[in-house]
Write a protein that holds these residues in place. Structure first.
Motif, PDB file in Angstrom:
ATOM      1  N   SER A 267      39.467 -55.737  -2.022  1.00 16.52           N
ATOM      2  CA  SER A 267      40.953 -55.140  -1.893  1.00 16.52           C
ATOM      3  C   SER A 267      40.896 -55.041  -0.557  1.00 16.52           C
ATOM      4  O   SER A 267      40.560 -54.454  -0.050  1.00 16.52           O
ATOM      5  N   VAL A 268      42.193 -55.621   0.398  1.00 16.56           N
ATOM      6  CA  VAL A 268      42.086 -55.102   1.967  1.00 16.56           C
ATOM      7  C   VAL A 268      43.671 -54.697   2.299  1.00 16.56           C
ATOM      8  O   VAL A 268      45.276 -55.524   1.279  1.00 16.56           O
ATOM      9  N   CYS A 269      44.326 -54.282   2.784  1.00 17.32           N
ATOM     10  CA  CYS A 269      45.234 -54.095   2.936  1.00 17.32           C
ATOM     11  C   CYS A 269      45.263 -53.195   4.550  1.00 17.32           C
ATOM     12  O   CYS A 269      44.679 -54.026   5.502  1.00 17.32           O
ATOM     13  N   LYS A 270      46.437 -53.211   5.398  1.00 19.94           N
ATOM     14  CA  LYS A 270      46.867 -53.151   7.009  1.00 19.94           C
ATOM     15  C   LYS A 270      46.869 -52.266   7.273  1.00 19.94           C
ATOM     16  O   LYS A 270      47.898 -51.338   5.951  1.00 19.94           O
ATOM     17  N   GLU A 271      46.903 -51.998   8.396  1.00 17.86           N
ATOM     18  CA  GLU A 271      47.262 -50.075   8.846  1.00 17.86           C
ATOM     19  C   GLU A 271      48.898 -49.643   8.415  1.00 17.86           C
ATOM     20  O   GLU A 271      49.376 -49.070   8.233  1.00 17.86           O
ATOM     21  N   SER A 272      49.344 -50.433   9.191  1.00 18.90           N
ATOM     22  CA  SER A 272      51.194 -50.539   8.568  1.00 18.90           C
ATOM     23  C   SER A 272      51.652 -50.615   7.318  1.00 18.90           C
ATOM     24  O   SER A 272      52.915 -50.358   7.246  1.00 18.90           O
ATOM     25  N   ASP A 273      50.686 -50.536   6.594  1.00 18.30           N
ATOM     26  CA  ASP A 273      51.216 -51.183   4.744  1.00 18.30           C
ATOM     27  C   ASP A 273      51.523 -49.936   4.707  1.00 18.30           C
ATOM     28  O   ASP A 273      51.017 -48.193   4.998  1.00 18.30           O
ATOM     29  N   ASP A 274      52.815 -49.761   3.483  1.00 20.11           N
ATOM     30  CA  ASP A 274      53.014 -48.371   3.175  1.00 20.11           C
ATOM     31  C   ASP A 274      51.595 -47.693   2.129  1.00 20.11           C
ATOM     32  O   ASP A 274      51.663 -47.983   1.084  1.00 20.11           O
ATOM     33  N   LEU A 275      51.551 -46.079   2.099  1.00 21.78           N
ATOM     34  CA  LEU A 275      51.167 -46.179   1.137  1.00 21.78           C
ATOM     35  C   LEU A 275      50.683 -46.044  -0.506  1.00 21.78           C
ATOM     36  O   LEU A 275      50.648 -46.111  -0.852  1.00 21.78           O
ATOM     37  N   HIS A 276      52.142 -45.827  -0.729  1.00 19.70           N
ATOM     38  CA  HIS A 276      52.364 -45.819  -2.407  1.00 19.70           C
ATOM     39  C   HIS A 276      52.065 -46.855  -2.562  1.00 19.70           C
ATOM     40  O   HIS A 276      51.890 -47.292  -3.703  1.00 19.70           O
ATOM     41  N   ASN A 277      51.923 -48.312  -1.962  1.00 23.39           N
ATOM     42  CA  ASN A 277      52.148 -49.328  -2.541  1.00 23.39           C
ATOM     43  C   ASN A 277      50.936 -50.051  -2.705  1.00 23.39           C
ATOM     44  O   ASN A 277      50.223 -50.253  -3.481  1.00 23.39           O
ATOM     45  N   VAL A 278      49.719 -49.587  -1.657  1.00 25.60           N
ATOM     46  CA  VAL A 278      48.671 -49.324  -1.591  1.00 25.60           C
ATOM     47  C   VAL A 278      47.796 -48.575  -2.874  1.00 25.60           C
ATOM     48  O   VAL A 278      47.333 -49.533  -3.218  1.00 25.60           O
ATOM     49  N   VAL A 279      48.158 -47.614  -2.859  1.00 26.36           N
ATOM     50  CA  VAL A 279      48.042 -46.445  -3.851  1.00 26.36           C
ATOM     51  C   VAL A 279      48.118 -47.029  -5.638  1.00 26.36           C
ATOM     52  O   VAL A 279      47.369 -46.493  -6.439  1.00 26.36           O
ATOM     53  N   THR A 280      49.285 -47.700  -5.261  1.00 26.00           N
ATOM     54  CA  THR A 280      49.473 -47.875  -6.973  1.00 26.00           C
ATOM     55  C   THR A 280      48.822 -48.752  -7.300  1.00 26.00           C
ATOM     56  O   THR A 280      48.443 -49.495  -8.604  1.00 26.00           O
ATOM     57  N   LYS A 281      48.133 -49.986  -6.098  1.00 31.23           N
ATOM     58  CA  LYS A 281      47.026 -50.984  -6.054  1.00 31.23           C
ATOM     59  C   LYS A 281      46.081 -50.668  -6.861  1.00 31.23           C
ATOM     60  O   LYS A 281      45.405 -51.373  -7.893  1.00 31.23           O
ATOM     61  N   LEU A 282      45.204 -49.502  -6.106  1.00 33.48           N
ATOM     62  CA  LEU A 282      44.561 -48.338  -6.543  1.00 33.48           C
ATOM     63  C   LEU A 282      44.675 -48.228  -7.687  1.00 33.48           C
ATOM     64  O   LEU A 282      43.868 -48.452  -8.779  1.00 33.48           O
ATOM     65  N   VAL A 283      45.595 -47.871  -8.393  1.00 32.20           N
ATOM     66  CA  VAL A 283      45.510 -46.694  -9.489  1.00 32.20           C
ATOM     67  C   VAL A 283      45.861 -48.208 -10.507  1.00 32.20           C
ATOM     68  O   VAL A 283      45.064 -48.321 -11.609  1.00 32.20           O
ATOM     69  N   LYS A 284      46.840 -49.387 -10.333  1.00 27.90           N
ATOM     70  CA  LYS A 284      46.663 -50.792 -11.541  1.00 27.90           C
ATOM     71  C   LYS A 284      45.395 -51.099 -11.115  1.00 27.90           C
ATOM     72  O   LYS A 284      44.760 -51.843 -13.014  1.00 27.90           O
ATOM     73  N   THR A 285      44.171 -51.470 -10.000  1.00 29.09           N
ATOM     74  CA  THR A 285      43.433 -52.196 -10.543  1.00 29.09           C
ATOM     75  C   THR A 285      42.318 -50.968 -10.827  1.00 29.09           C
ATOM     76  O   THR A 285      40.546 -51.921 -11.517  1.00 29.09           O
ATOM     77  N   GLY A 286      41.778 -50.184 -11.175  1.00 25.08           N
ATOM     78  CA  GLY A 286      41.004 -49.045 -10.574  1.00 25.08           C
ATOM     79  C   GLY A 286      40.156 -49.014  -9.852  1.00 25.08           C
ATOM     80  O   GLY A 286      38.854 -48.401  -9.422  1.00 25.08           O
ATOM     81  N   TYR A 287      40.468 -49.482  -8.273  1.00 26.12           N
ATOM     82  CA  TYR A 287      39.531 -49.112  -7.366  1.00 26.12           C
ATOM     83  C   TYR A 287      39.494 -47.890  -6.595  1.00 26.12           C
ATOM     84  O   TYR A 287      40.017 -47.260  -7.006  1.00 26.12           O
TER      85      TYR A 287
END
Length: 323
Positions: A267-287
């Protein structure tokens, strides 16, 4: 509209102060490890259940502390060292003294569990107090109000459960990942031995390492949960050879076979990515974390602890946190 760090903290502190611990959902009955469990069996239990930590229950139904999967990294290094010595060999990294030896030779888990306090809160306690505990080293906390047989707990709250509860509040704030991530990333090379990874996690007190190839691009995520490869769970035999290269050892996570070179998804992202989108991904995947990359090279990591530390504590920003 984005807010400055102080305003963000005040916003979330206010949000969590207005809610109570008893408002959190009960996703499943609390799990416990009996105090008489040998350390090896206790860590196998955590790895097999896919959980990072679990309260340890005494013979009087009192909670003695927490068994945390992070401590298993030092434990299996010690087991490997002992096996090497029994075979008349020396573990190369043990010989160099790179590992702060963690002695876990007790007959049961009480010794190691008492080193990690298990914090409990009443159901009327504000969620801010719960979040602060989860932001400063604890992966789990307990909410009181349950039967004596469950240590008086009604539920065990993980970082993921609380993050899921507050994630919707991030949607309109437009916070970049860079504002919350830990940098630099801790990394090892693909051809370093697996032992070095477990030793590094044990000595630094972290639970994840980025594994990179020759040009520094990330190809694997090594975490404390990878001790399951050593212990063997879900019917798979454990692999005790920690002298293997990272690439070979970690490939078994997705393949279940020493012959395959398949790689587990990262699971990767960029520094400029929106925190909400990344957190939502964490919540959905359980990572529990996502690696922050630039040109596929890890420059940092965003963990659940990072999110809570940034949004609910008053600590100064730094590059040190427990992942």
């Amino acid at each position: 509209m984005a807010k400055d760090p102080k305003a963000l903290r005040e916003h979330f502190q206010g949000l969590l102060s207005a809610k109570k611990a008893g408002d959190l959902p009960i996703e499943r009955e609390p799990l416990f490890i009996p105090f008489s469990t040998p350390p090896l069996d206790g860590f196998k239990f955590l790895a097999g259940k896919g959980i990072r930590a679990c309260p340890v229950l005494g013979d009087d139904n009192k909670i003695l502390g927490t068994l945390d999967l992070r401590d298993s990294c030092g434990f299996i290094c010690q087991l490997y060292e002992e096996a090497q010595h029994a075979a008349g060999k020396k573990g190369s990294f043990v010989a160099q003294g790179t590992k702060a030896k963690i002695v876990l030779d007790d007959l049961d888990v009480r010794g190691v569990a008492k080193k990690r306090e298990f914090r409990t809160f009443g159901p009327d306690t504000s969620l801010l107090d719960v979040a602060l505990a989860l932001a400063t080293g604890s992966h789990i906390v307990g909410i009181e109000g349950g039967p004596e047989s469950q240590g008086g707990l009604s539920r065990v709250v993980t970082q993921g459960i609380l993050l899921k509860f507050v994630a919707p509040e991030l949607e309109n704030l437009k916070i970049p990942v860079k504002a919350c991530m830990t940098s630099p990333a801790v990394a090892l090379k693909w051809n370093d031995p697996a032992l070095k990874g477990f030793e590094l996690m044990a000595t630094k007190g972290i639970s994840s390492i980025a594994i990179v190839e020759e040009q520094g691009q990330i190809i694997h995520n090594m975490s404390a949960s990878d001790v399951k490869l050593y212990f063997g769970v879900e019917g798979h035999e454990g692999d005790k050879d920690l002298s293997q290269e990272m690439e070979d050892y970690l490939a078994k996570k997705s393949a279940g076979s020493a012959k395959s070179k398949a790689r587990a998804p990262i699971s990767v992202c960029k520094e400029s990515d929106d925190l909400h989108n990344v957190v939502t991904k964490l919540v959905k995947t359980g990572y529990h974390r996502v690696w922050v990359v630039k040109e596929k090279k890890p420059v940092g990591v965003l963990s659940l602890t990072d999110v809570f530390k940034k949004l609910v504590t008053n600590e100064k920003d730094d590059n040190c946190c427990i992942l």
